[in-house]
Design a protein around this motif. Sequence first.
Motif, PDB file in Angstrom:
ATOM      1  N   SER A  10     -34.799 -63.521 -47.173  1.00  6.68           N
ATOM      2  CA  SER A  10     -34.154 -64.816 -47.366  1.00  6.68           C
ATOM      3  C   SER A  10     -34.755 -65.513 -48.573  1.00  6.68           C
ATOM      4  O   SER A  10     -35.972 -65.524 -48.745  1.00  6.68           O
ATOM      5  CB  SER A  10     -34.345 -65.681 -46.124  1.00  6.68           C
ATOM      6  N   VAL A  11     -33.894 -66.077 -49.387  1.00 10.42           N
ATOM      7  CA  VAL A  11     -34.347 -66.748 -50.603  1.00 10.42           C
ATOM      8  C   VAL A  11     -33.411 -67.909 -50.902  1.00 10.42           C
ATOM      9  O   VAL A  11     -32.238 -67.880 -50.500  1.00 10.42           O
ATOM     10  CB  VAL A  11     -34.395 -65.741 -51.780  1.00 10.42           C
ATOM     11  N   GLN A  12     -33.923 -68.889 -51.594  1.00  6.45           N
ATOM     12  CA  GLN A  12     -33.076 -70.012 -51.996  1.00  6.45           C
ATOM     13  C   GLN A  12     -32.296 -69.670 -53.253  1.00  6.45           C
ATOM     14  O   GLN A  12     -32.714 -68.811 -54.048  1.00  6.45           O
ATOM     15  CB  GLN A  12     -33.936 -71.251 -52.229  1.00  6.45           C
ATOM     16  N   ALA A  13     -31.199 -70.324 -53.422  1.00  4.72           N
ATOM     17  CA  ALA A  13     -30.382 -70.120 -54.612  1.00  4.72           C
ATOM     18  C   ALA A  13     -31.228 -70.333 -55.859  1.00  4.72           C
ATOM     19  O   ALA A  13     -32.043 -71.253 -55.923  1.00  4.72           O
ATOM     20  CB  ALA A  13     -29.197 -71.074 -54.604  1.00  4.72           C
ATOM     21  N   GLY A  14     -31.024 -69.436 -56.817  1.00  4.40           N
ATOM     22  CA  GLY A  14     -31.816 -69.475 -58.037  1.00  4.40           C
ATOM     23  C   GLY A  14     -33.035 -68.587 -57.990  1.00  4.40           C
ATOM     24  O   GLY A  14     -33.670 -68.341 -59.026  1.00  4.40           O
ATOM     25  N   GLY A  15     -33.362 -68.096 -56.806  1.00  2.00           N
ATOM     26  CA  GLY A  15     -34.528 -67.247 -56.654  1.00  2.00           C
ATOM     27  C   GLY A  15     -34.251 -65.800 -57.003  1.00  2.00           C
ATOM     28  O   GLY A  15     -33.166 -65.438 -57.471  1.00  2.00           O
ATOM     29  N   SER A  16     -35.256 -64.963 -56.755  1.00  2.00           N
ATOM     30  CA  SER A  16     -35.182 -63.542 -57.108  1.00  2.00           C
ATOM     31  C   SER A  16     -35.640 -62.673 -55.949  1.00  2.00           C
ATOM     32  O   SER A  16     -36.451 -63.088 -55.126  1.00  2.00           O
ATOM     33  CB  SER A  16     -36.070 -63.250 -58.324  1.00  2.00           C
ATOM     34  N   LEU A  17     -35.107 -61.475 -55.918  1.00  2.00           N
ATOM     35  CA  LEU A  17     -35.548 -60.435 -54.996  1.00  2.00           C
ATOM     36  C   LEU A  17     -35.466 -59.101 -55.723  1.00  2.00           C
ATOM     37  O   LEU A  17     -34.646 -58.923 -56.631  1.00  2.00           O
ATOM     38  CB  LEU A  17     -34.665 -60.375 -53.745  1.00  2.00           C
ATOM     39  N   ARG A  18     -36.278 -58.164 -55.273  1.00  2.00           N
ATOM     40  CA  ARG A  18     -36.219 -56.815 -55.815  1.00  2.00           C
ATOM     41  C   ARG A  18     -36.002 -55.844 -54.664  1.00  2.00           C
ATOM     42  O   ARG A  18     -36.844 -55.739 -53.764  1.00  2.00           O
ATOM     43  CB  ARG A  18     -37.510 -56.459 -56.536  1.00  2.00           C
ATOM     44  N   LEU A  19     -34.888 -55.146 -54.702  1.00  2.00           N
ATOM     45  CA  LEU A  19     -34.591 -54.147 -53.698  1.00  2.00           C
ATOM     46  C   LEU A  19     -35.078 -52.778 -54.167  1.00  2.00           C
ATOM     47  O   LEU A  19     -35.046 -52.476 -55.359  1.00  2.00           O
ATOM     48  CB  LEU A  19     -33.094 -54.091 -53.421  1.00  2.00           C
ATOM     49  N   SER A  20     -35.498 -51.961 -53.218  1.00  2.00           N
ATOM     50  CA  SER A  20     -35.942 -50.605 -53.512  1.00  2.00           C
ATOM     51  C   SER A  20     -35.153 -49.608 -52.682  1.00  2.00           C
ATOM     52  O   SER A  20     -34.742 -49.914 -51.561  1.00  2.00           O
ATOM     53  CB  SER A  20     -37.434 -50.449 -53.198  1.00  2.00           C
ATOM     54  N   CYS A  21     -34.945 -48.438 -53.242  1.00  2.00           N
ATOM     55  CA  CYS A  21     -34.238 -47.364 -52.540  1.00  2.00           C
ATOM     56  C   CYS A  21     -35.033 -46.086 -52.728  1.00  2.00           C
ATOM     57  O   CYS A  21     -35.258 -45.652 -53.857  1.00  2.00           O
ATOM     58  CB  CYS A  21     -32.835 -47.223 -53.094  1.00  2.00           C
ATOM     59  N   ALA A  22     -35.438 -45.494 -51.618  1.00  2.00           N
ATOM     60  CA  ALA A  22     -36.175 -44.229 -51.640  1.00  2.00           C
ATOM     61  C   ALA A  22     -35.273 -43.122 -51.120  1.00  2.00           C
ATOM     62  O   ALA A  22     -34.526 -43.327 -50.161  1.00  2.00           O
ATOM     63  CB  ALA A  22     -37.426 -44.338 -50.785  1.00  2.00           C
ATOM     64  N   ALA A  23     -35.341 -41.969 -51.748  1.00  2.00           N
ATOM     65  CA  ALA A  23     -34.486 -40.860 -51.334  1.00  2.00           C
ATOM     66  C   ALA A  23     -35.228 -39.544 -51.461  1.00  2.00           C
ATOM     67  O   ALA A  23     -36.140 -39.424 -52.277  1.00  2.00           O
ATOM     68  CB  ALA A  23     -33.226 -40.826 -52.189  1.00  2.00           C
ATOM     69  N   PRO A  24     -34.840 -38.557 -50.664  1.00  2.00           N
ATOM     70  CA  PRO A  24     -35.414 -37.221 -50.842  1.00  2.00           C
ATOM     71  C   PRO A  24     -35.147 -36.714 -52.248  1.00  2.00           C
ATOM     72  O   PRO A  24     -34.034 -36.868 -52.759  1.00  2.00           O
ATOM     73  CB  PRO A  24     -34.675 -36.379 -49.793  1.00  2.00           C
ATOM     74  N   ARG A  25     -36.145 -36.099 -52.848  1.00  2.00           N
ATOM     75  CA  ARG A  25     -36.039 -35.701 -54.246  1.00  2.00           C
ATOM     76  C   ARG A  25     -34.819 -34.810 -54.507  1.00  2.00           C
ATOM     77  O   ARG A  25     -34.139 -34.941 -55.506  1.00  2.00           O
ATOM     78  CB  ARG A  25     -37.314 -34.985 -54.669  1.00  2.00           C
ATOM     79  N   ARG A  26     -34.499 -33.913 -53.582  1.00  2.00           N
ATOM     80  CA  ARG A  26     -33.427 -32.945 -53.820  1.00  2.00           C
ATOM     81  C   ARG A  26     -32.049 -33.578 -53.873  1.00  2.00           C
ATOM     82  O   ARG A  26     -31.105 -32.991 -54.364  1.00  2.00           O
ATOM     83  CB  ARG A  26     -33.448 -31.856 -52.752  1.00  2.00           C
ATOM     84  N   THR A  27     -31.923 -34.782 -53.315  1.00  2.00           N
ATOM     85  CA  THR A  27     -30.622 -35.463 -53.351  1.00  2.00           C
ATOM     86  C   THR A  27     -30.606 -36.564 -54.392  1.00  2.00           C
ATOM     87  O   THR A  27     -29.643 -37.307 -54.487  1.00  2.00           O
ATOM     88  CB  THR A  27     -30.290 -36.107 -51.989  1.00  2.00           C
ATOM     89  N   PHE A  28     -31.649 -36.643 -55.177  1.00  2.00           N
ATOM     90  CA  PHE A  28     -31.801 -37.831 -55.992  1.00  2.00           C
ATOM     91  C   PHE A  28     -31.943 -37.526 -57.473  1.00  2.00           C
ATOM     92  O   PHE A  28     -31.282 -38.131 -58.298  1.00  2.00           O
ATOM     93  CB  PHE A  28     -33.042 -38.585 -55.469  1.00  2.00           C
ATOM     94  N   THR A 117     -30.043 -53.231 -46.314  1.00  2.00           N
ATOM     95  CA  THR A 117     -31.061 -54.268 -46.195  1.00  2.00           C
ATOM     96  C   THR A 117     -30.384 -55.610 -46.433  1.00  2.00           C
ATOM     97  O   THR A 117     -29.571 -55.755 -47.343  1.00  2.00           O
ATOM     98  CB  THR A 117     -32.226 -54.019 -47.181  1.00  2.00           C
ATOM     99  N   LEU A 118     -30.701 -56.582 -45.595  1.00  2.00           N
ATOM    100  CA  LEU A 118     -29.999 -57.860 -45.611  1.00  2.00           C
ATOM    101  C   LEU A 118     -30.611 -58.817 -46.631  1.00  2.00           C
ATOM    102  O   LEU A 118     -31.823 -59.045 -46.636  1.00  2.00           O
ATOM    103  CB  LEU A 118     -30.029 -58.494 -44.224  1.00  2.00           C
ATOM    104  N   VAL A 119     -29.755 -59.385 -47.453  1.00  2.00           N
ATOM    105  CA  VAL A 119     -30.145 -60.425 -48.409  1.00  2.00           C
ATOM    106  C   VAL A 119     -29.401 -61.699 -48.031  1.00  2.00           C
ATOM    107  O   VAL A 119     -28.172 -61.701 -47.938  1.00  2.00           O
ATOM    108  CB  VAL A 119     -29.799 -60.012 -49.849  1.00  2.00           C
ATOM    109  N   THR A 120     -30.164 -62.758 -47.812  1.00  2.00           N
ATOM    110  CA  THR A 120     -29.573 -64.051 -47.457  1.00  2.00           C
ATOM    111  C   THR A 120     -30.014 -65.077 -48.493  1.00  2.00           C
ATOM    112  O   THR A 120     -31.212 -65.293 -48.691  1.00  2.00           O
ATOM    113  CB  THR A 120     -30.019 -64.501 -46.062  1.00  2.00           C
ATOM    114  N   VAL A 121     -29.036 -65.699 -49.139  1.00  2.00           N
ATOM    115  CA  VAL A 121     -29.324 -66.700 -50.162  1.00  2.00           C
ATOM    116  C   VAL A 121     -28.801 -68.033 -49.669  1.00  2.00           C
ATOM    117  O   VAL A 121     -27.607 -68.188 -49.399  1.00  2.00           O
ATOM    118  CB  VAL A 121     -28.665 -66.334 -51.505  1.00  2.00           C
ATOM    119  N   SER A 122     -29.702 -68.985 -49.555  1.00  2.00           N
ATOM    120  CA  SER A 122     -29.316 -70.305 -49.061  1.00  2.00           C
ATOM    121  C   SER A 122     -29.203 -71.282 -50.224  1.00  2.00           C
ATOM    122  O   SER A 122     -29.998 -71.240 -51.164  1.00  2.00           O
ATOM    123  CB  SER A 122     -30.329 -70.805 -48.044  1.00  2.00           C
ATOM    124  N   SER A 123     -28.202 -72.141 -50.128  1.00  2.00           N
ATOM    125  CA  SER A 123     -27.965 -73.101 -51.224  1.00  2.00           C
ATOM    126  C   SER A 123     -28.649 -74.426 -50.935  1.00  2.00           C
ATOM    127  O   SER A 123     -29.166 -74.649 -49.854  1.00  2.00           O
ATOM    128  CB  SER A 123     -26.472 -73.295 -51.417  1.00  2.00           C
TER     129      SER A 123
END
Length: 123
Positions: A10-28, A117-123
């Motif tokens: 959860s973050v306020q409007a104007g803020g930042s988030l960094r999402l990450s995605c991990a995957a098995p090497r053979r499919t990535f 993964t859920l991202v919630t941005v509040s104004s």
Amino acid sequence: VQLQASGGGSVQAGGSLRLSCAAPRRTFTNNGVGWFRQAPGKEREFVAGISWNGGSTLYADSVKGRFTISRDNGKSMVYLQMNSLKSEDTAVYYCASARSAAVVNQKALYNYWGQGTLVTVSS
């Protein structure tokens, strides 16, 4: 095959988030990877994509200039840096591995998906 998305919160409007995605090497390592999102009551939509070597990227118009996708093949990781977040960015975000090495924006061209993964941005 399971991709693991993380970094939502959860973050306020104007803020930042960094999402990450991990995957098995053979499919990535040789595949394009994309981020999609799905807001309540809406269709899952393309957000950003990156080719197998990071040489090409593609963004939805709604996030262009605010979001940046990147990848580290050595770690089998893809990231989505989200800046200047808006309330309309609120959604569950999914990462997916494409069938090809290119960057694509059609859902049908992705065959492996993460759990979201859920991202919630509040104004």
